[in-house]
Design a protein around this motif. Structure first.
Motif, PDB file in Angstrom:
ATOM      1  N   GLN A 208      -1.288  -6.608  15.759  1.00  0.00           N
ATOM      2  CA  GLN A 208      -1.369  -6.988  17.168  1.00  0.00           C
ATOM      3  C   GLN A 208      -0.257  -8.013  17.391  1.00  0.00           C
ATOM      4  OE1 GLN A 208      -5.268  -8.411  18.309  1.00  0.00           O
ATOM      5  NE2 GLN A 208      -6.298  -6.631  17.439  1.00  0.00           N
ATOM      6  N   SER A 220      -9.553  -2.700  14.993  1.00  0.00           N
ATOM      7  CA  SER A 220     -10.809  -3.336  15.418  1.00  0.00           C
ATOM      8  C   SER A 220     -10.966  -3.210  16.923  1.00  0.00           C
ATOM      9  CB  SER A 220     -10.802  -4.815  15.025  1.00  0.00           C
ATOM     10  OG  SER A 220      -9.667  -5.439  15.586  1.00  0.00           O
ATOM     11  N   PHE A 222     -14.032  -4.262  20.371  1.00  0.00           N
ATOM     12  CA  PHE A 222     -15.377  -4.585  20.869  1.00  0.00           C
ATOM     13  C   PHE A 222     -16.129  -3.304  21.222  1.00  0.00           C
ATOM     14  CE2 PHE A 222     -13.029  -8.474  21.581  1.00  0.00           C
ATOM     15  CZ  PHE A 222     -13.940  -9.442  21.208  1.00  0.00           C
ATOM     16  N   GLU A 240      -6.491   3.390  20.054  1.00  0.00           N
ATOM     17  CA  GLU A 240      -5.418   2.548  19.511  1.00  0.00           C
ATOM     18  C   GLU A 240      -4.320   3.335  18.801  1.00  0.00           C
ATOM     19  OE1 GLU A 240      -6.927  -0.953  17.517  1.00  0.00           O
ATOM     20  OE2 GLU A 240      -7.816  -1.670  19.382  1.00  0.00           O
ATOM     21  N   PHE A 258     -14.286 -16.104  16.008  1.00  0.00           N
ATOM     22  CA  PHE A 258     -13.166 -16.063  16.957  1.00  0.00           C
ATOM     23  C   PHE A 258     -13.182 -14.776  17.785  1.00  0.00           C
ATOM     24  CE2 PHE A 258     -11.729 -17.974  12.895  1.00  0.00           C
ATOM     25  CZ  PHE A 258     -11.773 -19.293  13.301  1.00  0.00           C
ATOM     26  N   PRO A 259     -12.919 -14.746  19.081  1.00  0.00           N
ATOM     27  CA  PRO A 259     -12.750 -15.923  19.933  1.00  0.00           C
ATOM     28  C   PRO A 259     -14.072 -16.638  20.152  1.00  0.00           C
ATOM     29  CG  PRO A 259     -12.692 -13.930  21.251  1.00  0.00           C
ATOM     30  CD  PRO A 259     -12.795 -13.495  19.833  1.00  0.00           C
TER      31      PRO A 259
END
Ligand SMILES: NC(=O)c1ccc[n+]([C@@H]2O[C@H](COP(=O)([O-])OP(=O)(O)OC[C@H]3O[C@@H](n4cnc5c(N)ncnc54)[C@H](O)[C@@H]3O)[C@@H](O)[C@H]2O)c1
Ligand SMILES: [Mg+2]
Length: 341
Positions: A208, A220, A222, A240, A258-259
């Motif tokens: 990234q 990765s 969400f 992706e 994180f975040p």
């Protein structure tokens, strides 16, 4: 007769209690502390405390090693007295666990007090969590991560979403309640899938734009609302890198702060070798490519510092062992080597 039954019942109950493992007794005790305000308030007087300052954990350095000190309630009171503050501050701590001997552990953020005074008094320093997680002993990093996440959740849930009224926490910090609406808020985590895609002989890693130079990691993303893990893996890989997952299996999971508080669900996925041409999503990724076994083994040995070459380019290196991406990569290496043997 009833007395005989009661005595027999008590004997059986106490026997069951003694038979319970240390682990079961510890979990039951922690659950009681979460639910019982007066028991938890009492526990604060005998517990130990991890200190934070604006969400940065307090560490002490001895030689080259970093430690996470656990302070007693008496030591916390002594610090508070320096600032002419009362011990009421201790009520702001959150319960994060307990020892096998049932000594409860709390985390307390003293962000409103002068950082340098605490640091010189306790001979250590408040360290950014991102750095702290990678320098402390392996067993301490999950504890620091979950403590910081819980403190952060309390910071951002001071008010009710519906009424705008202040919410009140219970003593352990396991929930917050809005008394005007009756809504109870519990700490939340976002589920995130992380997938190491393989075509049978190579694995796919990506960068990234925000990654440090030279670092590659597994894909990765969400989870969307209503999605299960399998659907999220299929979708993220398609989104992706434009590939279709043929099969997948679960590896393990990790809490990642994180975040803010993710539950990383790690999987391996297989795509067909004949349909392994990457079509990268440039909005999310800077680079995505296949790696052979040899290149992965070399990359695992490489330190971020030694990745820079004379011409200014960077050789690939992978996330450190504290990150679940590292574990996925090591599992893949093991799998490949056992196939070759
Ligand atoms: N521990 C590890 O080994 C490891 C490795 C890779 C990534 N991660 C973590 O996984 C997380 C997600 O990875 P990603 O960046 O590839 O995700 P991603 O591919 O889903 O892209 C992130 C984008 O998703 C959107 N999004 C959707 N739901 C979100 C939510 N609940 N919170 C925040 N953004 C949301 C935002 O627009 C955000 O910019 C990151 O926080 C990262 O730190 C951990
Ligand atoms: Mg992503």
């Amino acid at each position: 007769m009833a007395a005989i039954y009661q005595a027999a019942y008590r004997r059986v109950s106490s026997l069951i209690c003694r038979l319970h493992s240390t682990y079961v007794r510890k979990m039951r005790y922690l659950n009681e502390l979460k639910e019982d305000d007066s028991l938890c308030r009492q526990a604060q007087t005998s517990g130990t405390f991890y200190l934070f300052h604006n969400l940065s954990p307090f560490l002490q350095k001895v030689g080259e090693k970093y430690f996470v000190p656990q302070l007693s309630a008496a030591e916390i009171k002594r610090i508070l007295e320096k600032f002419k503050e009362t011990e009421q501050w201790i009520e702001m701590s959150v319960l994060i666990g307990c020892s096998d001997e049932h000594v409860p552990r709390f985390a307390l953020d003293l962000g409103a007090l002068e950082k340098s005074v605490i640091e010189s008094e306790l001979k250590g320093s408040f360290t950014n969590l991102q750095k702290a997680l990678f320098v402390v002993d392996g067993k301490d990093s999950p504890l620091l991560a979950s403590a910081q996440s819980l403190l952060q959740w309390h910071n951002s849930h001071q008010y009710c979403n519906k009424t705008g009224q202040p919410t009140q926490r219970n003593v352990s910090g396991s929930k917050r309640v809005c008394h005007a609406s009756g809504i109870t808020y519990y700490p939340q985590m976002s589920p995130v899938i992380i997938t190491l895609v393989s075509d049978g002989s190579r694995c796919l890693l990506a960068r990234q734009p925000s990654f440090p130079q030279g670092m590659y990691s597994a894909l990765s993303g969400f989870c969307d609302m209503g999605e299960n893990v399998e659907e999220a893996v299929h979708r993220e890989v398609a989104e992706e890198v434009g590939l279709e997952v043929e099969s997948l299996w679960y590896s393990s999971s990790q809490h990642w702060p994180f975040p803010s508080s993710c539950l990383m669900i790690a999987c391996h996925a297989i795509v067909r070798a004949q349909q392994a041409e990457i079509s990268m999503n440039k909005l999310e990724l800077e680079e995505a490519r296949w790696f052979g076994l040899e290149e992965i083994v070399e990359g695992l040995k490489r330190e971020p510092r030694s990745s820079k070459q004379d011409d200014g380019s960077f050789l690939p290196w992978f996330p450190p062992k504290q990150a679940i991406a590292h574990q996925l990569i090591c599992e893949w290496v093991k799998q490949q080597t056992s196939q070759l043997a």
